[in-house]
Design an enzyme around this catalytic site. Structure first.
Site, PDB file in Angstrom:
ATOM      1  N   LYS A   1     -20.904  12.279  50.487  1.00 25.45           N
ATOM      2  CA  LYS A   1     -20.814  11.325  49.040  1.00 25.45           C
ATOM      3  C   LYS A   1     -21.707  10.154  49.310  1.00 25.45           C
ATOM      4  O   LYS A   1     -22.214   9.322  48.261  1.00 25.45           O
ATOM      5  CB  LYS A   1     -19.427  10.758  49.091  1.00 25.45           C
ATOM      6  CG  LYS A   1     -18.301  11.904  48.831  1.00 25.45           C
ATOM      7  CD  LYS A   1     -18.597  12.708  47.419  1.00 25.45           C
ATOM      8  CE  LYS A   1     -17.182  13.495  47.335  1.00 25.45           C
ATOM      9  NZ  LYS A   1     -16.897  14.492  48.200  1.00 25.45           N
TER      10      LYS A   1
HETATM   11  C1  LIG Z   1     -16.645  16.047  47.868  1.00 23.33           C
HETATM   12  C2  LIG Z   1     -16.783  16.702  49.221  1.00 23.33           C
HETATM   13  C3  LIG Z   1     -16.835  18.173  48.882  1.00 23.33           C
HETATM   14  C4  LIG Z   1     -16.756  18.672  47.289  1.00 23.33           C
HETATM   15  O1  LIG Z   1     -17.888  18.330  47.016  1.00 23.33           O
HETATM   16  P1  LIG Z   1     -18.036  18.473  45.329  1.00 23.33           P
HETATM   17  O2  LIG Z   1     -19.192  17.831  44.694  1.00 23.33           O
HETATM   18  O3  LIG Z   1     -16.635  17.899  44.844  1.00 23.33           O
HETATM   19  O4  LIG Z   1     -17.668  19.680  45.031  1.00 23.33           O
HETATM   20  C5  LIG Z   1     -16.860  18.962  49.977  1.00 23.33           C
HETATM   21  N1  LIG Z   1     -16.722  18.467  51.290  1.00 23.33           N
HETATM   22  C6  LIG Z   1     -16.632  17.131  51.415  1.00 23.33           C
HETATM   23  C7  LIG Z   1     -16.645  16.674  52.779  1.00 23.33           C
HETATM   24  C8  LIG Z   1     -16.599  16.353  50.339  1.00 23.33           C
HETATM   25  O5  LIG Z   1     -16.497  14.943  50.591  1.00 23.33           O
END
Ligand SMILES: *Cc1c(COP(=O)(O)O)cnc(C)c1O
Length: 494
Positions: free
Chosen positions: A112
Site C-alpha cells: 500500500k
Molecule cells: C491490500 C493487500 C492485498 C490485496 O490487494 P488488493 O489491491 O486489495 O487486491 C494483498 N496483500 C497485501 C499484503 C495487502 O496489503
C-alpha cells in the site's frame, strides 16, 4: 492526449484527473475510470534505462494530464525518496525461477505504501489546482495495511485529516499496533465490531450521503478517499509493473517484447487491475493470475461468471485479502460491459440488493487475459515452508498465496513470471513462523518471533517494526459497525 475521468455508473459530466482524485468516488456512487487507457508510447528498451522515479513520471503523466510536469515531478520526488529502504524502491528478486516484485520497502512494509506515499502529494496538489479551501477529510476502511499506510502518508499533512476504520478482530497484532501507535494531530483510528466489508460499506455510505456532505461543507470539510477506489491510488500502482518489465529487460532475463505473466494476491482487486492497465498500456503481459485465499469469491467469479458474496466470511492468515466485496472489480466490469454505465449500475445494484450478479457470456469472453487460482490455509503455509527450505527466502502469507498459484498454475506455461510480493514477512511473523515450525515457535510472543525471523532470514528488521516495539498506544476508539457515521460526526464536531 487529454485524459478525462468518468463514472462507471452514469454518463454524467467528465472530470479532470485532479478532480477525480479529490472526490475519490463519483457522485452516483460509481468509480472513476479514464475515458481511454493511454498507450505508453515509448520503446520498451527505454524502460530498462529508467529508475523508479523516471518510470513513475512516464506512467503518471499519461494518466494525470491536467498536472504540469513540475507538479508531477515534485509529487514523485516527495514520495519515492529515502522513506523506502532501497534505492530501487521495488526490487525484483529471483527465487526458484520466479521473480518476486518486492513492494514492501516503504514506511509501513506493505505494498500500500507504493501508492499511499504519493497520494497525499497528489491530493494536496489537486486541492491547490482546483481552489479547494475546505479541509480534506480522508475516510478510509482498511483490512489492515491501507490504514497504516494512509495514516503514515497523511499524518500532519496541512489541509488534511484522516479517519481510519478497521475490523477490530480482523487484523494481525502487528498491523493493529502499527495503527494504534500512529502519531499526528490530524489522525484518528477506529476499530469496528464487524468485518472489512462492513467497514467498507459504512465508508461508502458516508461518501454517498448528500445530506452529510452538505453539513460537512458548512463546517469547512469535504471527504476524500485513500482506498483503492481512488484513481490517485490505482495509477501509481501501474508504475511498478512497467518498472518490473524494464528491470527484467535490463537484467537480460527477457528479450524486448517477450511476454511475461503476472501473479497477484488479490483482495479488493486494485493491484491486479493496475497490472491489467499496464498490459493495456502496452506492456507485454500475457496472463494475469488472480490469486485468492479461502475467501475465493473472485476465483469463483472467474470460473463461473457469477459473483456471489453470500457466503461465510473466513478469517485467514492473509487478512488483507479477507474481502468478499472487491470494489475495484467494478472498473473491469464496466470495461467488459462495453463501457455501458447502465449495465454496470444494474449489476452493482444486484450485488448490493441480492448479494450476487452474473455477467453475460459475451462479457465473460473478454476475461481471457485473466486466470485464477486460490490457496487454502494449509497450502499457504506449505508454500512458505517449501520455498524457505529450497531457497532460504522467507515470504509473507499474502505473497505465499500468489506463490502457491504460481507453482500450481502459472509455472507450467514456461513464461517468465512476476509474483507481486505485497508484504514483508515481518508484518505477519506469527503465521510465517508457524508455517516454518509451529511446534518451536508457538509459545513465543510476536516480538520474540520478530527476532527469530531475523535469525532465520538474515534480513534486517525493518524500521517499521522497531518503531512499534516500545511506542505508546495513542488511539482507543471502538464502535459498532452501525455507529460509524455517528463516530465521524463526533470526531469532526458536526
Ligand atoms: C491490500 C493487500 C492485498 C490485496 O490487494 P488488493 O489491491 O486489495 O487486491 C494483498 N496483500 C497485501 C499484503 C495487502 O496489503
Amino acid at each position: 492526449m487529454n485524459i478525462m475521468y468518468k463514472s462507471t455508473r452514469s454518463d454524467g459530466d467528465k472530470v479532470t484527473a485532479s478532480q477525480a482524485i479529490l472526490k475519490g468516488l463519483a457522485d452516483d456512487g460509481g468509480l472513476f475510470v479514464p475515458d481511454s487507457i493511454p498507450a505508453l508510447d515509448l520503446p520498451l528498451a527505454a524502460l530498462s534505462q529508467m529508475n523508479y522515479q523516471q518510470t513513475a513520471y512516464e506512467v503518471m503523466s499519461r494518466f494525470f494530464t491536467d498536472f504540469t510536469e513540475e507538479e508531477l515531478k515534485s509529487c514523485i520526488q516527495g514520495a519515492y525518496d529515502d522513506k523506502f529502504d532501497t534505492d530501487e524502491i521495488a526490487p525484483l528478486v529471483k527465487k526458484d525461477g520466479a521473480y518476486y516484485l518486492e513492494l514492501f520497502h516503504g514506511k509501513t512494509i506493505a505494498f500500500k505504501d507504493m501508492a499511499l506515499s504519493i497520494l497525499p502529494y497528489l491530493m494536496t496538489t489537486s486541492a491547490k489546482k482546483n481552489g479547494v479551501t475546505n479541509e480534506i477529510v480522508i475516510l478510509t476502511a482498511t483490512s489492515g495495511d491501507t490504514g497504516k499506510a494512509a495514516l503514515a502518508g497523511f499524518a500532519d499533512v496541512p489541509g488534511t485529516s484522516i479517519i481510519v476504520f478497521y475490523p477490530k478482530d480482523g487484523v494481525s497484532p502487528i498491523q493493529e499496533r502499527q495503527m494504534l501507535t500512529q502519531k499526528g494531530d490530524n489522525t484518528t483510528v477506529v476499530g469496528i465490531i464487524g468485518n472489512f466489508d462492513d467497514a467498507q460499506t459504512g465508508v461508502k455510505k458516508m461518501f454517498n450521503s448528500k445530506e452529510l456532505a452538505e453539513r460537512m461543507n458548512a463546517k469547512g470539510y469535504q471527504f476524500s478517499s485513500a482506498n483503492s477506489i481512488n484513481i490517485g491510488r490505482l495509477v501509481p500502482q501501474i508504475v511498478y509493473y512497467v518498472y518490473a518489465y524494464g528491470q527484467l529487460l535490463k537484467k537480460g532475463e527477457i528479450t524486448e517484447g517477450e511476454k511475461i505473466d503476472v501473479v497477484v494476491p488479490t483482495g479488493n482487486f486494485g493491484n491486479i487491475l493496475a497490472a491489467y492497465y499496464a498490459k493495456n498500456m502496452g506492456i507485454p503481459i500475457e496472463i494475469l493470475y488472480c490469486a485468492s485465499n479461502e475467501n475465493k469469491v473472485l476465483y469463483d467469479f472467474f470460473h463461473t461468471g457469477k459473483y456471489d458474496r453470500k457466503r461465510e466470511f473466513v478469517l485467514t492468515s492473509s487478512p488483507s485479502m479477507d474481502i468478499l466485496i472487491s470494489s475495484n472489480l467494478e472498473r473491469l466490469i464496466y470495461r467488459i460491459a462495453g463501457e455501458d454505465a447502465e449495465k454496470t449500475k444494474n449489476l452493482m445494484d444486484a450485488l448490493t440488493g441480492e448479494g450476487e450478479y452474473e455477467i453475460t457470456a459475451e462479457m465473460k469472453a473478454q476475461l481471457d487475459s485473466f486466470a485464477s487460482g486460490y490457496a487454502t490455509e494449509e497450502q499457504t503455509a506449505e508454500t512458505i515452508c517449501n520455498v524457505y527450505k529450497k531457497t532460504d527466502y522467507i515470504m509473507d502469507t499474502h505473497t505465499a498465496v500468489a506463490s502457491h498459484v504460481y507453482y500450481d498454475l502459472a509455472k507450467e506455461n514456461g513464461r517468465k513470471t512476476v509474483i507481486a510480493s505485497t508484504a514483508s514477512p515481518y508484518k505477519f511473523t506469527r503465521s510465517v513462523m508457524d508455517a516454518i515450525d509451529k511446534e518451536k515457535y508457538d509459545k513465543m510472543t510476536d516480538f520474540e518471533l520478530v527476532d527469530e525471523l531475523h535469525i532465520l532470514s538474515g534480513v534486517a528488521i525493518p524500521n517499521a517494526i522497531e518503531e512499534i516495539r516500545s511506542a505508546p498506544i495513542l488511539h482507543n476508539t471502538v464502535c459498532d459497525k452501525n455507529e460509524m457515521q455517528a463516530t465521524v460526526e463526533k470526531i469532526l464536531g458536526l
